[in-house]
Design a protein around this motif. Sequence first.
Motif, PDB file in Angstrom:
ATOM      1  N   CYS A 167       0.838  -1.212   0.000  1.00  0.00           N
ATOM      2  CA  CYS A 167       0.000   0.000   0.000  1.00  0.00           C
ATOM      3  C   CYS A 167       0.867   1.254   0.000  1.00  0.00           C
ATOM      4  CB  CYS A 167      -0.904  -0.012   1.229  1.00  0.00           C
ATOM      5  SG  CYS A 167      -1.810   1.527   1.469  1.00  0.00           S
TER       6      CYS A 167
ATOM      7  N   CYS B 133      -6.175   6.940   1.049  1.00  0.00           N
ATOM      8  CA  CYS B 133      -6.131   5.916  -0.009  1.00  0.00           C
ATOM      9  C   CYS B 133      -6.022   6.542  -1.396  1.00  0.00           C
ATOM     10  CB  CYS B 133      -7.391   5.060   0.093  1.00  0.00           C
ATOM     11  SG  CYS B 133      -7.559   3.865  -1.227  1.00  0.00           S
ATOM     12  N   THR B 134      -5.180   5.971  -2.251  1.00  0.00           N
ATOM     13  CA  THR B 134      -5.062   6.473  -3.624  1.00  0.00           C
ATOM     14  C   THR B 134      -5.890   5.631  -4.594  1.00  0.00           C
ATOM     15  OG1 THR B 134      -3.207   5.094  -4.309  1.00  0.00           O
ATOM     16  CG2 THR B 134      -2.648   7.095  -3.118  1.00  0.00           C
TER      17      THR B 134
ATOM     18  N   CYS C 221      -5.410   2.706  -5.562  1.00  0.00           N
ATOM     19  CA  CYS C 221      -4.477   2.172  -6.551  1.00  0.00           C
ATOM     20  C   CYS C 221      -4.687   0.685  -6.818  1.00  0.00           C
ATOM     21  CB  CYS C 221      -3.049   2.387  -6.086  1.00  0.00           C
ATOM     22  SG  CYS C 221      -2.589   1.326  -4.705  1.00  0.00           S
TER      23      CYS C 221
ATOM     24  N   CYS D 203      -3.668  -3.318  -2.982  1.00  0.00           N
ATOM     25  CA  CYS D 203      -4.114  -4.252  -1.941  1.00  0.00           C
ATOM     26  C   CYS D 203      -4.958  -5.370  -2.553  1.00  0.00           C
ATOM     27  CB  CYS D 203      -4.897  -3.508  -0.856  1.00  0.00           C
ATOM     28  SG  CYS D 203      -6.220  -2.448  -1.461  1.00  0.00           S
TER      29      CYS D 203
HETATM   30  S1  SF4 Z   1      -6.148   0.960  -2.874  1.00  0.00           S
HETATM   31 FE1  SF4 Z   1      -5.394  -0.334  -1.217  1.00  0.00          FE
HETATM   32  S2  SF4 Z   1      -3.171  -0.347  -1.507  1.00  0.00           S
HETATM   33 FE2  SF4 Z   1      -3.945   1.385  -2.698  1.00  0.00          FE
HETATM   34  S3  SF4 Z   1      -3.829   3.139  -1.308  1.00  0.00           S
HETATM   35 FE3  SF4 Z   1      -5.883   2.279  -1.067  1.00  0.00          FE
HETATM   36  S4  SF4 Z   1      -5.679   0.859   0.634  1.00  0.00           S
HETATM   37 FE4  SF4 Z   1      -3.614   1.297  -0.037  1.00  0.00          FE
END
Ligand code: SF4
Lengths: 264, 436
Positions: free
Chosen positions: B315, B371-372, B374, B377
């Motif tokens: 993450c 959270c991005t 992305c 995870c």
């Molecule tokens: S999508 Fe998942 S890995 Fe990506 S920033 Fe959010 S929690 Fe973290």
Amino acid sequence: MSETTLTVPTMAELMVQGKQPEVLFWVGSAGSYDDRAKKITKAFVKILNKVGVSFAVLGTEESCTGDAAKRAGNEFLFQMQAVTNIEILNAYEIKKIVTACPHSFNTLKNEYPSLGGVYEVYHHTEFLHQLIKDGRLKIASNTYKGKRITFHDPCYLGRANEVYEAPRHLLKELNVELVEMKRNKRSALCCGAGGAQMFKEPEKGDMDVNVLRTEDALKTKANIIATGCPYCNTMMTDGVKFKEKEDEVAVMDVAELIANTQEL
Amino acid sequence: MEYLPNIGFVIILILGIGYFAKNVKKLIRNIKLGQDVDVSDNKSQRWKNMVMVALGQSKMVRRPIAGILHIVVYIGFIIINIEVLEIIIDGIFGTHRIGLSVLPTSVYGFLIGAFEILAVLVFVSVTLFWIRRNIIRLQRFWKSEMTSWPKNDGNNILYFEMVLMTLFLVMNATDIHFQSINSGNLISQFISPWFGDSESLLHSIERGAWWLHIIGILIFLNYLYFSKHLHILLAFPNTYYASVKPKGTLNNLEAVTKEVMLMMDPNADPFAAPAEGETEEEPAKFGASDVHDLNRVQLLNAYTCTECGRCTSACPANLTGKKLSPRKIMMDTRDRLEEVGKNIDANNGEFKDDGKQLLNDYITPEEIWACTTCNACVEECPVSINPLSIIVEMRRYLVMEQSAAPTELNNMMTNIENNGAPWPYSQMDRLNWKNE
Ligand code: SF4
Ligand code: SF4
């Protein structure tokens, strides 16, 4: 910068002439307004012009896809944007869309269909790769010969839609040494911009995500960090500046690299 | 009196399985507290995912060391448990090694021999796991959410396996009859001499190991409900129900679609009485602030989480020191769901408001906003859990129910509303780049 004039017809203009383009170029908000991203937009248009692809843009009829709003949690605003855009796209009977922004790409491709907007959607790297495969675009130049290039996978192109190879195929056409970062393809690290982070300050932490990702890229000793997303481009450019490496390392979109080999 | 052991065995068996069944019922009830979700599509793809990801562990081996060790433990554990079948039949009917009387000695020997080798392999792998966790201290096992119970839980299971495997080998080593056949005692023949040759002592040790082995297995079964080890069962439904769409796809809220369509339709009368036959629905709550608002797959996800931390170790927010940890999102969801379940048990099947919520009391907005989106995870999770979907549901609640977005995001959204772009530029300037 443009000595060559760009030919950028709008859908409205083509409609008057009773014409339908092969593909709609979805420019996106960053591609329309952000100074750095506008250069990517123009580079892509130059290639389209040179190859003679019949395309059009929506121009002032285009509006934000709503990706950032949706990911910030504002489903209302997203759906308002989506429904408005779909109305226009459907009115012009659009079938095929290409965009240089992975966020627009993902939203148009995956989130518009259930709201009534069903299109064939391509990321510009997929589209350019197809042009090469069809023999319409030829790259026979040594502009970048001998350079080390690393590719940063945009999350919304890579993991989100599993497009990993198209941009890499294009880079290989450039006669360069393609070096991978340790975290690449499906394990690539985000640049830090997604999920509406682009528009806010990060939460408290030890460092910024773009700096960590830039460190990944710098470790490859590449001369050029290539990417395929206007937001990644901003983040990586800032990261390189933060690391005071802007004189040695350039951050470029794949479309710009290709356009530069065409002596456009 | 001679049936006493049989009766005792049956009682222990019924208690062990009965208590487990009771907890499984509770588990299902808790998951059903979540919103219904349609997962009837793409059946063949779902089966395929289950076979590949849960049975075939395709995502485990992306980290080869842990992946291979895990496969050894997993295969070993399942296969050795075939032996439990024999133990149960022997226990109920008072037979001894019933397998020997129904199978040719060579076949029986082959089976037990294989079990013995697997038992040793499992023992070694589990020991290596323990070393990774406690001596090498792999970072992902030492994050802030991995203290107290989660930390002990991880080790408990390893000890359990070590003890069970040892008991199995001791049971074989001290079985005079089995050793005398000398078929299948591949490993136990070397352990056998350690126990001397007093027949009565050997017999007592053998019986002791036999009973402890089966009781141990029943305890293990019942431990599952309280442990991250539920994944050995739930990984199967969880990988089946996981999304089959491209990871970038976020669902479109239907309740919102209805309202948007109404707003966009110039002919719609917003004050119109509901059409006949249509009952006035309670206005939907947007997003999630507590476990009831999440859907059943998300709650199943929470129970399935193995707390392995692969998500968190990929993450970007966590890697750069932000508070967000996708593993913690899953652990908090499970803890809150358990709390709600206990509340329901204590109040005769009705949930009594306890003044708490998943949001704020467990998960803070600071985590949610870091959270991005992305999908790292989601990509990493070996059992196809989606922490991101819970994060987005909570953002939806914060924004649509509470108007509690960070100021800069509110500015961005106002811009989109007014000029169709996240920045304050006029829509009429959208094509200016062409002539610049
Ligand atoms: S999508 Fe998942 S890995 Fe990506 S920033 Fe959010 S929690 Fe973290
Ligand atoms: S969500 Fe998946 S990857 Fe994360 S800790 Fe749980 S099981 Fe591991």
